[in-house]
Design an enzyme around this catalytic site. Structure first.
Site, PDB file in Angstrom:
ATOM      1  CB  VAL A  11      -0.973   0.032   1.211  1.00 40.61           C
ATOM      2  CG1 VAL A  11      -2.022  -1.055   1.086  1.00 40.61           C
ATOM      3  CG2 VAL A  11      -0.235  -0.066   2.520  1.00 40.61           C
ATOM      4  CB  SER A  12       0.458   4.571  -1.455  1.00 32.63           C
ATOM      5  OG  SER A  12       0.282   3.983  -2.722  1.00 32.63           O
ATOM      6  CB  SER A  13       0.330   6.203   3.059  1.00 34.69           C
ATOM      7  OG  SER A  13      -1.049   5.952   3.173  1.00 34.69           O
ATOM      8  CD  GLN A  16      -3.082   3.779   1.070  1.00 35.95           C
ATOM      9  OE1 GLN A  16      -1.978   3.376   0.748  1.00 35.95           O
ATOM     10  NE2 GLN A  16      -3.950   4.294   0.224  1.00 35.95           N
TER      11      GLN A  16
END
Length: 183
Positions: A11-13, A16
Site C-alpha cells: 500500500v502507498s502509506s 492504509q
C-alpha cells in the site's frame, strides 16, 4: 518438487490497510510494505525478488501494486519469468509464466499503461493542490525560525558588524540560520 507460493502486498502509506490484498490466497510466505510504487527501489520488493526461486509463484493483488511504470512492470515480470517464476495478478485474473500468448502480453501492456497513467494523474493533482495551497498562503517546508521583523534586525546587526555567533546566540538559533538569512 514444486515451488512456493509467495505474496507481495503493498500500500502507498502507513495509514492504509493491507487486509483486502490476497485475502483467501494460501501463501507459503509474504512480503508486505507500506511505500509508494513511484520507483522500483523498494526494500520489500527487492527482498521479495531476491527470495523467489525457480518454480515459485509470485501472487500480487493487482498490477499497480507491483509497479506504476510500464517499463518497470515489464522488466520485473520478464526477469522473474527468466528465473522460472510465474506471476499471478488476482484482480485482473492474469498470469505470466514466460510462455504467454499474445493476448496476455497485450493485457499486461494495457494494464501497465493504465497504472502509469494513473500515477501521472496523481502527480498532476498533487501539484495542483500544492499550487492552490500556496496561493491561499499555506507555507510548505520547515517553519521559519525568525519572524520577518527579526530577519530585518539580523541584517541590521550584520551591517553594524556584530559577529554571527553573537547574533545567533542572541536569537537562540544556529549560525547556519544566520548565514541562510544573509543569502
Amino acid at each position: 518438487m514444486t515451488g512456493q507460493k509467495i505474496g507481495y502486498i503493498r500500500v502507498s502509506s502507513v495509514g492504509q490497510n493491507t487486509d483486502r490484498q490476497l485475502d483467501g490466497v494460501k501463501l507459503d510466505k509474504q512480503f508486505e510494505e507500506k511505500v509508494s510504487a513511484k520507483d522500483r527501489n523498494r526494500a520489500g520488493l527487492s527482498e521479495c525478488l531476491e527470495y523467489l526461486r525457480h518454480g515459485d509463484e509470485l501472487h500480487v493483488h493487482s498490477i499497480d501494486r507491483l509497479a506504476r511504470n510500464l517499463v518497470d512492470l515489464q522488466n520485473i515480470i520478464s526477469s522473474l519469468n527468466e528465473k522460472g517464476v510465474s506471476v499471478h495478478f488476482h484482480k485482473e485474473g492474469l498470469q505470466f509464466s514466460g510462455s504467454d500468448n499474445a493476448m496476455n502480453k497485450l493485457m499486461l501492456q494495457m494494464m501497465g499503461a493504465f497504472a502509469e497513467f494513473e500515477r501521472s494523474l496523481i502527480r498532476e493533482r498533487q501539484a495542483e493542490g500544492i499550487a492552490n495551497a500556496k496561493k491561499n498562503g499555506v507555507q510548505f517546508g520547515k517553519e521559519q525560525k525568525l519572524s520577518p521583523a527579526q530577519v530585518e534586525e539580523v541584517k541590521e546587526l550584520v551591517k553594524n558588524r556584530y559577529g554571527k555567533t553573537e547574533i545567533a546566540e542572541r536569537f537562540k538559533v544556529s549560525r547556519q540560520t544566520i548565514y541562510n538569512i544573509l543569502k
